[in-house]
Write a protein that holds these residues in place. Structure first.
Motif, mmCIF file in Angstrom:
data_model
loop_
_atom_site.group_PDB
_atom_site.id
_atom_site.type_symbol
_atom_site.label_atom_id
_atom_site.label_comp_id
_atom_site.label_asym_id
_atom_site.label_seq_id
_atom_site.Cartn_x
_atom_site.Cartn_y
_atom_site.Cartn_z
ATOM 1 N N LEU A 40 0.813 -1.220 0.000
ATOM 2 C CA LEU A 40 0.000 0.000 0.000
ATOM 3 C C LEU A 40 0.848 1.271 0.000
ATOM 4 N N GLY A 41 2.171 1.117 0.067
ATOM 5 C CA GLY A 41 3.071 2.258 -0.019
ATOM 6 C C GLY A 41 3.514 2.857 1.294
ATOM 7 N N PHE A 42 3.222 2.189 2.391
ATOM 8 C CA PHE A 42 3.642 2.691 3.701
ATOM 9 C C PHE A 42 5.066 2.252 4.018
ATOM 10 N N ASP A 43 5.754 3.041 4.841
ATOM 11 C CA ASP A 43 7.034 2.616 5.400
ATOM 12 C C ASP A 43 6.720 1.714 6.581
ATOM 13 N N VAL A 44 7.325 0.537 6.593
ATOM 14 C CA VAL A 44 7.004 -0.491 7.582
ATOM 15 C C VAL A 44 8.290 -0.933 8.277
ATOM 16 N N TYR A 45 8.202 -1.100 9.588
ATOM 17 C CA TYR A 45 9.350 -1.519 10.387
ATOM 18 C C TYR A 45 8.940 -2.693 11.261
ATOM 19 N N GLY A 46 9.868 -3.595 11.502
ATOM 20 C CA GLY A 46 9.601 -4.744 12.360
ATOM 21 C C GLY A 46 8.880 -5.846 11.614
ATOM 22 N N GLY A 47 8.375 -6.809 12.401
ATOM 23 C CA GLY A 47 7.646 -7.913 11.823
ATOM 24 C C GLY A 47 8.529 -8.979 11.207
ATOM 25 N N ILE A 48 9.827 -8.888 11.428
ATOM 26 C CA ILE A 48 10.750 -9.883 10.875
ATOM 27 C C ILE A 48 11.202 -10.841 11.972
ATOM 28 N N ASP A 49 11.663 -10.299 13.071
ATOM 29 C CA ASP A 49 12.114 -11.120 14.201
ATOM 30 C C ASP A 49 11.182 -11.036 15.397
ATOM 31 N N ALA A 50 10.089 -10.307 15.240
ATOM 32 C CA ALA A 50 9.111 -10.157 16.312
ATOM 33 C C ALA A 50 7.732 -10.021 15.677
ATOM 34 N N PRO A 51 6.697 -10.382 16.401
ATOM 35 C CA PRO A 51 5.346 -10.360 15.817
ATOM 36 C C PRO A 51 4.660 -8.997 15.883
ATOM 37 N N TYR A 52 5.440 -7.943 15.841
ATOM 38 C CA TYR A 52 4.883 -6.587 15.847
ATOM 39 C C TYR A 52 5.359 -5.840 14.614
ATOM 40 N N VAL A 53 4.444 -5.131 13.977
ATOM 41 C CA VAL A 53 4.752 -4.365 12.779
ATOM 42 C C VAL A 53 4.398 -2.909 13.062
ATOM 43 N N PHE A 54 5.366 -2.027 12.861
ATOM 44 C CA PHE A 54 5.130 -0.592 13.015
ATOM 45 C C PHE A 54 4.978 0.023 11.639
ATOM 46 N N VAL A 55 3.882 0.762 11.445
ATOM 47 C CA VAL A 55 3.575 1.380 10.161
ATOM 48 C C VAL A 55 3.586 2.890 10.346
ATOM 49 N N GLN A 56 4.402 3.567 9.537
ATOM 50 C CA GLN A 56 4.458 5.027 9.618
ATOM 51 C C GLN A 56 3.267 5.612 8.877
ATOM 52 N N MET A 57 2.513 6.433 9.586
ATOM 53 C CA MET A 57 1.303 7.045 9.038
ATOM 54 C C MET A 57 1.623 8.481 8.639
#
Length: 92
Positions: free
Chosen positions: A26-43
Motif C-alpha cells: 500500500l506504499g507505507f514505510d514499515v518496520y519490524g515484523g521480521i524477528d518479532a510479531p509486531y509491525v510498526f507502520v508510519q502514518m
C-alpha cells in the motif's frame, strides 16, 4: 515442548509477514515484523491517535497508536500478529 514453541513462533511470524506485506504494498514505510510479531507502520501526515481512530471507525480493525510507546512512536501504528491467521488476512 520446544517443537510446539517453534511452531507457534513460525505461525505468528507468518502473520507478521502478511501484515508487513500488505502495508508495504500500500506504499507505507514499515518496520519490524521480521524477528518479532509486531509491525510498526508510519502514518505519514497523520498522528497515531488520528490514524487509530480512522481505521477503527472506518474498517473496524483495532490497531495500537504508536504514541503509547513514547514520543518516538508518534505518527506510527503498531500492528500485532498475535491473532488467528484468518483475522490477519481479513484485516489485510
Amino acid at each position: 515442548g520446544l517443537k510446539e514453541i517453534d511452531e507457534l513462533i513460525d505461525y505468528y511470524l507468518e502473520n507478521a509477514k502478511i501484515l508487513r506485506s500488505t502495508f508495504t504494498e500500500l506504499g507505507f514505510d514499515v518496520y519490524g515484523g521480521i524477528d518479532a510479531p509486531y509491525v510498526f507502520v508510519q502514518m505519514k501526515g497523520k498522528g497515531s491517535w488520528e490514524a487509530f481512530s480512522d481505521i477503527l471507525h472506518n474498517i473496524q480493525v483495532v490497531t495500537i497508536p504508536g504514541a503509547g510507546f513514547g514520543p518516538g512512536g508518534e505518527g506510527f501504528l503498531r500492528m500485532s500478529a498475535f491473532a488467528p491467521r484468518e483475522s490477519c488476512i481479513e484485516a489485510s
